[in-house]
Scaffold this motif. Structure first.
Motif, PDB file in Angstrom:
ATOM      1  N   VAL A 122       0.844  -1.191   0.000  1.00 31.15           N
ATOM      2  CA  VAL A 122       0.000   0.000   0.000  1.00 31.15           C
ATOM      3  C   VAL A 122       0.877   1.238   0.000  1.00 31.15           C
ATOM      4  O   VAL A 122       1.842   1.331   0.773  1.00 31.15           O
ATOM      5  CB  VAL A 122      -0.934   0.000   1.231  1.00 31.15           C
ATOM      6  CG1 VAL A 122      -1.747   1.279   1.305  1.00 31.15           C
ATOM      7  CG2 VAL A 122      -1.846  -1.219   1.192  1.00 31.15           C
ATOM      8  N   PHE A 123       0.525   2.207  -0.828  1.00 26.08           N
ATOM      9  CA  PHE A 123       1.275   3.454  -0.899  1.00 26.08           C
ATOM     10  C   PHE A 123       1.158   4.242   0.406  1.00 26.08           C
ATOM     11  O   PHE A 123       0.078   4.399   0.964  1.00 26.08           O
ATOM     12  CB  PHE A 123       0.759   4.333  -2.046  1.00 26.08           C
ATOM     13  CG  PHE A 123       1.378   5.707  -2.039  1.00 26.08           C
ATOM     14  CD1 PHE A 123       2.635   5.907  -2.571  1.00 26.08           C
ATOM     15  CD2 PHE A 123       0.713   6.784  -1.464  1.00 26.08           C
ATOM     16  CE1 PHE A 123       3.222   7.174  -2.535  1.00 26.08           C
ATOM     17  CE2 PHE A 123       1.282   8.045  -1.436  1.00 26.08           C
ATOM     18  CZ  PHE A 123       2.542   8.241  -1.967  1.00 26.08           C
ATOM     19  N   ASN A 124       2.294   4.719   0.875  1.00 34.46           N
ATOM     20  CA  ASN A 124       2.366   5.687   1.962  1.00 34.46           C
ATOM     21  C   ASN A 124       3.592   6.537   1.658  1.00 34.46           C
ATOM     22  O   ASN A 124       4.667   5.983   1.390  1.00 34.46           O
ATOM     23  CB  ASN A 124       2.510   4.973   3.319  1.00 34.46           C
ATOM     24  CG  ASN A 124       2.642   5.947   4.470  1.00 34.46           C
ATOM     25  OD1 ASN A 124       3.706   6.516   4.700  1.00 34.46           O
ATOM     26  ND2 ASN A 124       1.557   6.129   5.205  1.00 34.46           N
ATOM     27  N   SER A 125       3.449   7.846   1.686  1.00 29.70           N
ATOM     28  CA  SER A 125       4.533   8.716   1.245  1.00 29.70           C
ATOM     29  C   SER A 125       5.805   8.567   2.068  1.00 29.70           C
ATOM     30  O   SER A 125       6.882   8.906   1.599  1.00 29.70           O
ATOM     31  CB  SER A 125       4.077  10.181   1.245  1.00 29.70           C
ATOM     32  OG  SER A 125       3.749  10.584   2.554  1.00 29.70           O
ATOM     33  N   ARG A 132       2.146   0.080  -4.605  1.00 33.20           N
ATOM     34  CA  ARG A 132       1.350   0.029  -5.836  1.00 33.20           C
ATOM     35  C   ARG A 132      -0.151   0.154  -5.610  1.00 33.20           C
ATOM     36  O   ARG A 132      -0.900   0.386  -6.553  1.00 33.20           O
ATOM     37  CB  ARG A 132       1.652  -1.266  -6.582  1.00 33.20           C
ATOM     38  CG  ARG A 132       3.080  -1.312  -7.114  1.00 33.20           C
ATOM     39  CD  ARG A 132       3.348  -2.566  -7.844  1.00 33.20           C
ATOM     40  NE  ARG A 132       3.339  -3.656  -6.860  1.00 33.20           N
ATOM     41  CZ  ARG A 132       3.542  -4.918  -7.139  1.00 33.20           C
ATOM     42  NH1 ARG A 132       3.746  -5.286  -8.362  1.00 33.20           N
ATOM     43  NH2 ARG A 132       3.529  -5.822  -6.193  1.00 33.20           N
ATOM     44  N   VAL A 133      -0.618  -0.010  -4.376  1.00 38.34           N
ATOM     45  CA  VAL A 133      -2.055   0.017  -4.105  1.00 38.34           C
ATOM     46  C   VAL A 133      -2.387   1.283  -3.324  1.00 38.34           C
ATOM     47  O   VAL A 133      -1.746   1.589  -2.318  1.00 38.34           O
ATOM     48  CB  VAL A 133      -2.488  -1.229  -3.286  1.00 38.34           C
ATOM     49  CG1 VAL A 133      -3.974  -1.192  -2.985  1.00 38.34           C
ATOM     50  CG2 VAL A 133      -2.103  -2.509  -4.020  1.00 38.34           C
ATOM     51  N   GLU A 134      -3.388   2.009  -3.792  1.00 37.32           N
ATOM     52  CA  GLU A 134      -3.847   3.191  -3.054  1.00 37.32           C
ATOM     53  C   GLU A 134      -4.557   2.728  -1.787  1.00 37.32           C
ATOM     54  O   GLU A 134      -5.280   1.726  -1.808  1.00 37.32           O
ATOM     55  CB  GLU A 134      -4.789   4.024  -3.924  1.00 37.32           C
ATOM     56  CG  GLU A 134      -4.071   4.792  -5.021  1.00 37.32           C
ATOM     57  CD  GLU A 134      -3.044   5.773  -4.473  1.00 37.32           C
ATOM     58  OE1 GLU A 134      -3.328   6.475  -3.480  1.00 37.32           O
ATOM     59  OE2 GLU A 134      -1.939   5.830  -5.053  1.00 37.32           O
ATOM     60  N   PRO A 135      -4.372   3.437  -0.683  1.00 35.85           N
ATOM     61  CA  PRO A 135      -4.969   3.007   0.584  1.00 35.85           C
ATOM     62  C   PRO A 135      -6.470   2.742   0.512  1.00 35.85           C
ATOM     63  O   PRO A 135      -6.942   1.751   1.077  1.00 35.85           O
ATOM     64  CB  PRO A 135      -4.651   4.164   1.534  1.00 35.85           C
ATOM     65  CG  PRO A 135      -3.416   4.777   0.966  1.00 35.85           C
ATOM     66  CD  PRO A 135      -3.548   4.639  -0.518  1.00 35.85           C
ATOM     67  N   TYR A 138      -7.294  -0.735  -0.921  1.00 35.58           N
ATOM     68  CA  TYR A 138      -6.751  -1.937  -0.282  1.00 35.58           C
ATOM     69  C   TYR A 138      -7.841  -2.723   0.441  1.00 35.58           C
ATOM     70  O   TYR A 138      -8.702  -2.160   1.102  1.00 35.58           O
ATOM     71  CB  TYR A 138      -5.647  -1.565   0.713  1.00 35.58           C
ATOM     72  CG  TYR A 138      -4.994  -2.778   1.322  1.00 35.58           C
ATOM     73  CD1 TYR A 138      -4.107  -3.548   0.584  1.00 35.58           C
ATOM     74  CD2 TYR A 138      -5.277  -3.160   2.621  1.00 35.58           C
ATOM     75  CE1 TYR A 138      -3.514  -4.671   1.132  1.00 35.58           C
ATOM     76  CE2 TYR A 138      -4.686  -4.281   3.180  1.00 35.58           C
ATOM     77  CZ  TYR A 138      -3.814  -5.036   2.429  1.00 35.58           C
ATOM     78  OH  TYR A 138      -3.234  -6.155   2.975  1.00 35.58           O
ATOM     79  N   GLU A 163      -7.877   7.892   3.944  1.00 35.14           N
ATOM     80  CA  GLU A 163      -7.281   6.552   3.957  1.00 35.14           C
ATOM     81  C   GLU A 163      -7.846   5.714   5.096  1.00 35.14           C
ATOM     82  O   GLU A 163      -8.054   4.511   4.958  1.00 35.14           O
ATOM     83  CB  GLU A 163      -5.762   6.649   4.096  1.00 35.14           C
ATOM     84  CG  GLU A 163      -5.098   7.341   2.922  1.00 35.14           C
ATOM     85  CD  GLU A 163      -3.625   7.647   3.182  1.00 35.14           C
ATOM     86  OE1 GLU A 163      -3.153   7.491   4.330  1.00 35.14           O
ATOM     87  OE2 GLU A 163      -2.946   8.046   2.228  1.00 35.14           O
TER      88      GLU A 163
END
Length: 165
Positions: A122-125, A132-135, A138, A163
């Motif tokens: 899951v993407f986290n900055s 690759r997966v937006e929160p 998920y 999120e």
């Protein structure tokens, strides 16, 4: 994101995964080495897990149940649950930090049992900037109805409001 954060969780994650593969002894003792521990160091790692295991037992966690931890970090809560319940419960933890999953898998291999660790890409900055997966997209990697108790400890404070929803 700071350069250090980017280095630690992009380049560093790759290096740490490789180091754990080459030097499995890094994962034999708990707490994890300071250079990779994202879950608190020393006594705090052990004590916070023990407090949480006590709270979960008071909340009704008992033998035969399956528990899921959202954002399990370096496995401190899993270790405390192992000490309290052993393989009399099933534990499933997931996290977005790949080297935390790698360390936990290697550490728990020595115990056997019913403890499972899954990387959630899951993407986290900060923690997983190449995720690759937006929160919001998920989905937990477990079948509906397959768990008795789900918990998160210090996870939502690292997420944006949308999120969390």
């Amino acid at each position: 994101m700071s350069r250090f954060g980017l280095a630690k969780f992009v380049i560093g994650a790759w290096v740490l995964n490789a180091a754990l593969a080459i030097f499995p002894g890094l994962s034999r003792k708990a707490p994890p080495p300071k250079m990779i521990n994202i879950s608190g160091s020393g006594d705090a790692y052990i004590q916070s897990g023990e407090r949480l295991a006590d709270q979960l037992a008071r909340a009704g966690l008992e033998e035969g149940m399956t528990v899921v931890e959202i954002g399990m970090g370096m496995g401190g809560n899993a270790l405390a649950l192992w000490k309290r319940f052993g393989d009399r419960i099933a534990y499933k933890g997931f996290d977005i930090v790949r080297f935390a999953i790698t360390w936990s898998r290697q550490h728990f291999r020595q115990f056997g049992g019913r403890y499972e660790f899954t990387h959630a890409d899951v993407f986290n900055s900060f923690y997983n900037p190449l995720g690759r997966v937006e929160p919001a997209a998920y989905r937990f990697p477990y079948a509906d109805g397959s768990t008795d108790l789900i918990f998160a400890n210090s996870v939502f404070t690292h997420m944006q409001e949308g999120e969390v929803e």
